[in-house]
Design a protein around this motif. Structure first.
Motif, PDB file in Angstrom:
ATOM      1  N   ASP A 466      48.685  46.836  78.502  1.00  0.00           N
ATOM      2  CA  ASP A 466      47.539  46.571  77.611  1.00  0.00           C
ATOM      3  C   ASP A 466      46.693  47.830  77.415  1.00  0.00           C
ATOM      4  O   ASP A 466      46.210  48.102  76.306  1.00  0.00           O
ATOM      5  N   GLN A 467      46.517  48.590  78.477  1.00  0.00           N
ATOM      6  CA  GLN A 467      45.738  49.829  78.355  1.00  0.00           C
ATOM      7  C   GLN A 467      46.431  50.830  77.441  1.00  0.00           C
ATOM      8  O   GLN A 467      45.777  51.556  76.680  1.00  0.00           O
ATOM      9  N   VAL A 468      47.769  50.854  77.487  1.00  0.00           N
ATOM     10  CA  VAL A 468      48.522  51.730  76.579  1.00  0.00           C
ATOM     11  C   VAL A 468      48.276  51.314  75.131  1.00  0.00           C
ATOM     12  O   VAL A 468      48.066  52.163  74.248  1.00  0.00           O
ATOM     13  N   LEU A 469      48.287  50.024  74.870  1.00  0.00           N
ATOM     14  CA  LEU A 469      48.052  49.529  73.505  1.00  0.00           C
ATOM     15  C   LEU A 469      46.636  49.869  73.048  1.00  0.00           C
ATOM     16  O   LEU A 469      46.422  50.259  71.883  1.00  0.00           O
ATOM     17  N   ALA A 473      45.672  52.288  69.903  1.00  0.00           N
ATOM     18  CA  ALA A 473      44.786  51.892  68.800  1.00  0.00           C
ATOM     19  C   ALA A 473      43.662  52.907  68.636  1.00  0.00           C
ATOM     20  O   ALA A 473      43.284  53.255  67.506  1.00  0.00           O
ATOM     21  N   ARG A 474      43.135  53.395  69.763  1.00  0.00           N
ATOM     22  CA  ARG A 474      42.046  54.378  69.674  1.00  0.00           C
ATOM     23  C   ARG A 474      42.512  55.659  68.998  1.00  0.00           C
ATOM     24  O   ARG A 474      41.825  56.226  68.131  1.00  0.00           O
ATOM     25  N   ASP A 492      53.956  45.717  70.243  1.00  0.00           N
ATOM     26  CA  ASP A 492      53.683  47.160  70.210  1.00  0.00           C
ATOM     27  C   ASP A 492      53.828  47.711  68.794  1.00  0.00           C
ATOM     28  O   ASP A 492      54.097  48.901  68.609  1.00  0.00           O
ATOM     29  N   GLU A 493      53.655  46.847  67.787  1.00  0.00           N
ATOM     30  CA  GLU A 493      53.792  47.248  66.386  1.00  0.00           C
ATOM     31  C   GLU A 493      52.421  47.471  65.764  1.00  0.00           C
ATOM     32  O   GLU A 493      51.548  46.601  65.845  1.00  0.00           O
ATOM     33  N   PHE A 494      52.271  48.617  65.108  1.00  0.00           N
ATOM     34  CA  PHE A 494      51.033  48.970  64.430  1.00  0.00           C
ATOM     35  C   PHE A 494      51.337  49.316  62.979  1.00  0.00           C
ATOM     36  O   PHE A 494      52.487  49.624  62.623  1.00  0.00           O
ATOM     37  N   LEU A 495      50.284  49.287  62.150  1.00  0.00           N
ATOM     38  CA  LEU A 495      50.450  49.562  60.720  1.00  0.00           C
ATOM     39  C   LEU A 495      49.283  50.410  60.238  1.00  0.00           C
ATOM     40  O   LEU A 495      48.139  50.231  60.675  1.00  0.00           O
ATOM     41  N   LEU A 496      49.594  51.291  59.277  1.00  0.00           N
ATOM     42  CA  LEU A 496      48.571  52.128  58.638  1.00  0.00           C
ATOM     43  C   LEU A 496      48.724  52.027  57.128  1.00  0.00           C
ATOM     44  O   LEU A 496      49.846  52.150  56.609  1.00  0.00           O
ATOM     45  N   ILE A 497      47.625  51.769  56.439  1.00  0.00           N
ATOM     46  CA  ILE A 497      47.590  51.822  54.977  1.00  0.00           C
ATOM     47  C   ILE A 497      46.755  53.048  54.616  1.00  0.00           C
ATOM     48  O   ILE A 497      45.551  53.102  54.919  1.00  0.00           O
ATOM     49  N   ALA A 498      47.411  54.026  54.007  1.00  0.00           N
ATOM     50  CA  ALA A 498      46.730  55.301  53.729  1.00  0.00           C
ATOM     51  C   ALA A 498      46.963  55.701  52.276  1.00  0.00           C
ATOM     52  O   ALA A 498      48.106  55.708  51.798  1.00  0.00           O
ATOM     53  N   GLU A 499      45.886  56.072  51.576  1.00  0.00           N
ATOM     54  CA  GLU A 499      45.997  56.556  50.206  1.00  0.00           C
ATOM     55  C   GLU A 499      46.569  57.969  50.220  1.00  0.00           C
ATOM     56  O   GLU A 499      46.113  58.824  50.985  1.00  0.00           O
ATOM     57  N   ILE A 500      47.606  58.242  49.410  1.00  0.00           N
ATOM     58  CA  ILE A 500      48.280  59.542  49.393  1.00  0.00           C
ATOM     59  C   ILE A 500      48.457  60.021  47.960  1.00  0.00           C
ATOM     60  O   ILE A 500      48.377  59.233  47.003  1.00  0.00           O
ATOM     61  N   GLU A 501      48.724  61.365  47.850  1.00  0.00           N
ATOM     62  CA  GLU A 501      48.970  61.928  46.531  1.00  0.00           C
ATOM     63  C   GLU A 501      50.463  61.986  46.242  1.00  0.00           C
ATOM     64  O   GLU A 501      50.890  61.759  45.114  1.00  0.00           O
TER      65      GLU A 501
END
Length: 843
Positions: A466-469, A473-474, A492-501
């Motif tokens: 849990d501390q690793v997760l 996230a941090r 252990d799955e994470f997602l990022l939505i990022a605006e790109i050129e």
């Protein structure tokens, strides 16, 4: 709601009153009816006794009258000389004195000499229609005598009785005799004391008749008097008994009404009821209820079975009439019932208003809370329970408002990391798609998971995991921009939505995240190195909706895992390959079920040919797809593991191998076959029992089977793998570690495993003759295996130079294309039977 509560209050009051009133009303009516029925039954029984006494009195009057007439000297003289005029006068006068309706004079031959009241003067000289009354031995009741006296009379006349002459149908019907009728034989038993009384019919009339013999001084004939049973008699009986009286004649099938006090319509109904099988033949004391029109009667039946007639008297008393005086009581009770109901309604309305008004206030407040409005306090200044309830509701809506805010946050955020969750991701992606479409911009969807995270949980514990997760996230939040969205999808799955050129900008984001996440995690003084795998899809190059973007990012991530790379951007055609694999998974399931797979066998050769042991081969499963051709085992076995089909595949291979061993054994070849198990097979605690049962069912022993397990499979769950391997070892099976050198098993773990063989992976063996490093690894592995008491097998032997080196290293066995490729069962059978002592000319 207020009206509903008010209605319930009204309903409670009304229900109590209505149930009580109905209970009283029904109880009074039932008691009244029961009393009336008992009174009517008593009246019916009393009337029946009066009825019987009345008929007995009439019979006695007839008996006395007929006795006086039979003893009259002038009458005897007129009978003796057959003075017709005198006889008619005497009969008429005497009958008139007693109001007799029927008078008859009968001679010794049973012929009627004179009749009064029959309505047919021509009946003279006809056979007396009631000949049974003339027979002293026949059953009849003399008027005024008891049954005991009758029985004594019958006994006195029956003793000398000769055979009774036959009475013809002509005599019974009253036709004139063409010849002098013989005197009946029973006339000799006639005495002065004999008197007969019965009920008879004549010309569709019924009569109560008494018969007496005439002696002058000898017996010269009979005289009979009778009262008609008619409506007048029935009315007289009703006037004395208060009962309705109806006389029927005949049996139930041919019942005819003779006289009745009932109205014509009631007579018809009673006759129909009786003919339909009504209880006219029941015991005299039985009482029944009969409905005639709208009138209800209790009824009893008295039967008079005498001579030529079956006469029944139906006695009835009206329950309806008996209940009539109580109708006023019913009306009064009903009036009281209505008044009580109306009073109860008025009282309930008054009470419900005082009760429901504060309740209505509380209901309205509850509706506001239900609609999500928590800012208006409930104002109800009362000191009772409703006031306390209002205070409670005020506190409750404050608590609900607070919890709703918290629940709303929790519904869209991960509880452990505080990041947005999957539900929030859908909303953020929807907004991102709308924004990108409106502004003609693009954004990337980046999926990532932590490699070997399960090992951290298993070895260091879930708290460290849990501390690793949380730290992950941090770091993701730290690396992301303010306008980006970082979320945790689960596990252990994470997602990022990022605006790109463009794509290059996306690669910069990937590298930034990788660099940050692969820095050491220091948790509880433990230095943890993490590896991440990332997959990316780009709007609208790879999809224009949420489903496509997420699916293709996921495909890219797993493609990176399969390629052992750190990241991947979705490429055109990857989804088709993904769909191809899904189709193969489905086809593999069908291939297992329908036996479309087959097994080839590759031999293992001993370096020391003098060692006595069973020939050894390895079973290798093959799949020839009907449309896609030969599918490599590494591909479809990996698909089976991912799709959960590995256990059916393993069981199929085991069954196929066992059947093949049995077939070879029947041909005189005893062999040991090695079968590879998947890492997931070792998670099945029932596998050893399955193999044991399979061998036993075909009569094989553990010497015929070797189980091979990859080093990486053991590392997947070392404890469970060790447990299953020990159970397999307990069965006597040989165990081998396959592909040794490619996994991460430590020597300590290897030492604890109950294995018999090490198989050196072919990646170290195939080119060892040209690679000194591989030679060192192979030689060291062989020495290690021998030091641990294990046999060592080298895979991938393709050259004689490799064979010679392995022999010099004292390797136990070799396997590879130098000897034979994997062969079908028939070809490997022939190969094994040759048993070459040398290979490639080298001993």
């Amino acid at each position: 709601m207020g009206r509903s509560y008010r209605h319930r209050v009204l309903l409670v009051f009304l229900s109590i009153i209505v149930i009580a009133q109905i209970s009283i009303f029904v109880a009074v009516l039932e008691t009244t009816r029961e009393n009336v029925m008992q009174s009517a039954a008593q009246e019916l029984q009393l009337g029946q006794r009066v009825f019987s006494r009345l008929l007995q009195s009439r019979g006695e009057r007839l008996a006395a009258s007929v006795n006086v007439l039979s003893q009259d000297d002038s009458f005897k003289k007129a009978v003796a000389v057959n003075d017709g005029a005198t006889l008619d006068s005497l009969l008429a006068n005497h009958g008139a004195r007693v109001n007799a309706d029927l008078t008859m004079l009968i001679d010794r031959q049973n012929r009627t000499i004179a009749t009064i009241g029959t309505g047919d003067e021509a009946r003279k000289s006809f056979i007396f229609p009631f000949t049974g009354l003339l027979d002293p031995t026949a059953e009849k009741t003399p008027a005024g005598k008891t049954d005991t006296e009758v029985a004594a009379t019958k006994q006195s006349v029956a003793e000398p009785l000769a055979e009774e002459p036959t009475i013809t149908e002509q005599t019974i019907t009253g036709e004139a005799a063409e010849t002098e009728a013989p005197e009946p034989a029973y006339n000799q038993y006639v005495s002065e004391e004999l008197m007969a009384s019965s009920y008879v019919t004549l010309d569709e009339h019924a009569y109560q008749v008494t018969l007496s013999p005439i002696f002058s001084p000898k017996w010269i004939g009979w005289v009979s008097l009778g009262f008609e049973i008619d409506d007048a008699l029935a009315r007289d009986i009703r006037s004395l008994t208060s009962l309705e009286v109806t006389f029927f004649k005949g049996d139930s099938a041919n019942l005819e009404l003779v006289a009745s006090t009932l109205p014509e319509e009631a007579r018809t109904q009673l006759r129909q009821t009786a003919r339909a099988g009504w209880k006219t033949d029941g015991p005299a004391s039985a009482i029944w209820q009969v409905l005639l029109g709208d009138e209800e009667y209790i009824t009893t039946v008295k039967s008079f079975s005498r001579t030529n007639i079956d006469l029944k008297a139906v006695l009835q008393t009206s329950v309806t009439s008996a209940m009539a005086p109580y109708n006023e009581l019913k009306f009064q009770l009903f009036t009281i019932f209505l008044v009580t109901i109306v009073s109860s309604v008025l009282l309930a309305i008054a009470l419900s208003r005082g009760i429901t008004q504060p309740v209505q206030i509380l209901v309205n407040a509850a509706r506001r809370i239900q609609q999500g409005h928590y800012d208006e306090a409930i104002r109800l200044d009362r000191k009772d329970d409703l006031g306390e309830l209002a205070k409670t509701l005020n506190g409750m809506q404050d608590g609900i408002a607070e919890r709703e805010d918290r629940i709303l946050y929790q519904s869209s955020h991960d509880a452990l990391t505080g990041l947005p969750n999957r539900a929030a991701v859908d909303r953020q992606l929807t907004k991102a798609i709308e924004h990108a479409s409106a502004t003609d911009t693009s954004f990337a969807v980046l999926l990532m998971d932590l490699n070997r995270f399960k090992e951290i949980n298993d070895t260091l514990g879930h708290q460290i995991g849990d501390q690793v997760l949380i730290e992950t996230a941090r770091r993701l939040t730290y690396c992301s921009r303010e306008k980006d969205t970082v979320a945790r999808l689960g596990g252990d799955e994470f997602l990022l939505i990022a605006e790109i050129e463009d794509t290059e900008a996306a690669k910069v984001i990937i590298r930034r995240f990788q660099e940050e996440l692969e820095k050491p995690f220091i948790i509880d003084d433990i230095n943890i190195h993490m590896e991440v795998c990332l997959g990316m899809s780009i709007y609208d190059e790879h999809g224009k909706n949420i489903e496509d973007l997420l699916r293709r990012a996921d495909i890219a991530m797993y493609d990176a895992k399969d390629a052992l790379s750190r990241w991947a951007i979705y490429q055109s055609g990857q989804e088709e390959e993904h769909l191809r694999k899904l189709a193969l998974v489905n086809d593999l399931h069908q291939a297992i079920r329908e036996d479309h797979l087959f097994v080839h066998y590759q031999p293992k050769l001993l370096f020391d040919s003098t060692e006595e042991t069973l020939p050894r081969v390895e079973a290798l499963v093959r799949w020839q797809h009907p449309e896609r051709g030969m599918i490599p085992p590494d591909e479809f076995i990996a698909l089976a593991e991912k799709a959960g089909n590995i256990r059916p595949l393993t069981e199929w291979v085991l069954r196929e191998v066992v059947e093949q061993i049995v077939s070879w054994k029947s041909q005189g070849l005893e062999v040991n076959v090695a079968v590879n198990l998947s890492a997931l097979d070792l998670m099945d605690a029932d596998l050893p029992e399955t193999i044991e049962a399979l061998l036993a069912s075909r009569g094989l022993t553990s010497e015929n089977l070797t189980i091979e397990i990859t080093e990486s499979a053991i590392m997947m769950d070392a404890r469970q793998a060790g447990f299953v391997l020990q159970k397999l070892k307990d069965l006597g099976l040989r165990l081998a570690i396959d592909d040794f050198g490619t996994g991460h098993a430590s020597l300590a773990q290897l030492k604890r495993l109950p294995v018999d063989e090490l198989k050196i992976d072919k990646s170290f063996v195939t080119n060892m003759s040209d690679n000194p490093d591989d030679q060192i690894i192979v030689r060291s592995t062989i020495e290690l295996g021998h030091n641990m008491g294990l046999e060592v097998i080298a895979e991938g032997v393709e050259t004689m130079q490799c064979w010679s080196l392995l022999k010099s290293y004292q390797c136990n066995m070799a396997q590879g294309f130098l000897f034979s490729k994997p062969l079908p069962p028939d070809e490997i059978f022939a190969w094994l039977n040759e048993q070459p002592e040398t290979v490639g000319g080298v001993a």
